[in-house]
Design a protein around this motif. Sequence first.
Motif, short mmCIF file in Angstrom:
data_model
loop_
_atom_site.label_atom_id
_atom_site.label_comp_id
_atom_site.label_asym_id
_atom_site.label_seq_id
_atom_site.Cartn_x
_atom_site.Cartn_y
_atom_site.Cartn_z
N SER A 184 -5.52 12.85 2.02
CA SER A 184 -4.56 12.51 3.05
C SER A 184 -5.10 11.36 3.89
CB SER A 184 -4.33 13.74 3.95
OG SER A 184 -3.49 13.41 5.04
N VAL A 185 -4.29 10.34 4.07
CA VAL A 185 -4.67 9.19 4.90
C VAL A 185 -3.57 9.01 5.95
CG1 VAL A 185 -5.23 6.75 4.97
CG2 VAL A 185 -5.88 8.11 2.97
N GLN A 186 -3.91 9.27 7.20
CA GLN A 186 -2.94 9.18 8.28
C GLN A 186 -2.64 7.73 8.64
OE1 GLN A 186 -1.46 12.01 9.60
NE2 GLN A 186 -2.59 13.10 7.98
N ILE B 192 7.13 0.60 5.92
CA ILE B 192 8.49 0.27 5.49
C ILE B 192 9.23 1.46 4.89
CG2 ILE B 192 8.09 -2.19 5.21
CD1 ILE B 192 7.52 -1.79 2.28
N LEU B 193 8.52 2.57 4.64
CA LEU B 193 9.18 3.78 4.16
C LEU B 193 8.29 4.99 4.42
CD1 LEU B 193 11.27 4.46 1.04
CD2 LEU B 193 9.19 5.81 1.31
N THR B 194 8.92 6.08 4.86
CA THR B 194 8.26 7.38 4.96
C THR B 194 9.17 8.40 4.29
OG1 THR B 194 7.22 6.77 7.07
CG2 THR B 194 7.29 9.11 6.51
N ARG B 195 8.61 9.17 3.37
CA ARG B 195 9.45 10.09 2.58
C ARG B 195 8.75 11.42 2.41
NH1 ARG B 195 9.68 10.36 -3.33
NH2 ARG B 195 11.43 11.71 -3.93
N ASP B 196 9.47 12.50 2.70
CA ASP B 196 8.97 13.86 2.47
C ASP B 196 9.04 14.14 0.97
OD1 ASP B 196 8.73 16.68 2.15
OD2 ASP B 196 9.33 16.96 4.24
N ILE B 197 7.89 14.49 0.38
CA ILE B 197 7.85 14.68 -1.07
C ILE B 197 7.44 16.08 -1.48
CG2 ILE B 197 7.40 12.23 -1.53
CD1 ILE B 197 4.44 13.11 -2.11
N LEU B 198 7.33 17.02 -0.53
CA LEU B 198 6.83 18.35 -0.87
C LEU B 198 7.70 19.03 -1.92
CD1 LEU B 198 4.59 20.40 -0.26
CD2 LEU B 198 6.14 21.45 1.42
N ASP B 199 9.01 18.93 -1.76
CA ASP B 199 9.92 19.59 -2.72
C ASP B 199 9.80 19.00 -4.12
OD1 ASP B 199 10.81 21.25 -0.73
OD2 ASP B 199 12.65 20.11 -0.32
N ASP B 200 9.31 17.77 -4.21
CA ASP B 200 9.16 17.11 -5.51
C ASP B 200 7.75 17.25 -6.07
OD1 ASP B 200 11.79 16.20 -5.21
OD2 ASP B 200 11.13 14.38 -4.18
N SER B 201 6.91 18.04 -5.39
CA SER B 201 5.48 18.10 -5.74
C SER B 201 5.02 19.54 -5.94
CB SER B 201 4.65 17.42 -4.65
OG SER B 201 5.14 16.13 -4.35
N LEU C 31 0.84 -1.19 0.00
CA LEU C 31 0.00 0.00 0.00
C LEU C 31 0.87 1.24 0.00
CD1 LEU C 31 -2.66 1.62 0.50
CD2 LEU C 31 -2.35 1.17 2.94
N VAL C 32 0.64 2.12 -0.97
CA VAL C 32 1.31 3.43 -1.02
C VAL C 32 0.29 4.49 -0.63
CG1 VAL C 32 2.59 5.06 -2.44
CG2 VAL C 32 2.84 2.60 -2.86
N SER C 33 0.61 5.25 0.39
CA SER C 33 -0.32 6.24 0.91
C SER C 33 0.33 7.62 0.98
CB SER C 33 -0.83 5.81 2.29
OG SER C 33 -1.87 6.64 2.74
N GLU D 226 4.91 10.70 1.69
CA GLU D 226 4.37 9.41 1.26
C GLU D 226 4.82 8.34 2.25
OE1 GLU D 226 3.76 9.41 -3.53
OE2 GLU D 226 5.81 9.14 -2.82
N ARG D 227 3.94 7.38 2.46
CA ARG D 227 4.29 6.22 3.26
C ARG D 227 4.03 4.96 2.44
NH1 ARG D 227 4.88 7.01 8.91
NH2 ARG D 227 4.03 8.97 9.72
#
Length: 220
Positions: A169-171, A188-197, A153-155, A210-211
């Motif tokens: 947004s899904v917490q 398994i991963l949390t990534r800040d994507i604001l700069d890429d969005s 699942l990508v959230s 994204e998680r």
Amino acid sequence: MDKKFWHERWENNQIGFHQQEINSYLQQFWSRLQLPAGATVFVPLCGKSRDMLWLLEQGYRVLGIEISPIAVADFFRENGLAPEVTSQDGIARWSCDELVILCGDFFTLRAADVAHCGAVYDRASLIAMPPAMRPAYAEKLQSLFPAARPILLVSMEYPQQQMDGPPFSVQEVEVHGLYAGRFTIENILTRDILDDSPRFRNRGVTAMRERVYLLRPMTG
């Protein structure tokens, strides 16, 4: 949000949610599901995602469900595939080799339609659902598989008041609330994507990440 909403998004080519590239998280983490080659992957609300092609290239079969006939037709046309179109219990069934896309409403699927699937890939399904619909979506997905299947699942998370979805947004706490009854849930991963969005930044979003979750069926 109803079926008309999604039909209009595709009719008006308002498909900012569509990714041209293969999802990097799929490529990085899919092997963790330990799904044997030849198994079928269920992709709900698949759109015209090229992720399905990647799964096929890894030796899997793919079953997608998508409500928009425009999206389904575009997928086959853009990828140079010649589908056979038949009917499956009143739903258009587009198939080519090891790929099948059912063109219809996810909520009308029956367990028999997906019984042969060994895992689920959800990149843009849960986050496509507004809050009021997410419990019904998660319940339907789980009811389709009396014996639970693993899910990648990508959230996405952001201050919901700053932008109307989709994507919504899904917490993390909600993911646990929807699935913890039948699955162990690993972020398994949390990534800040604001700069890429930039398209989200331009809409006033001040934080976005994204998680990626691996949902494993509980045993015993």
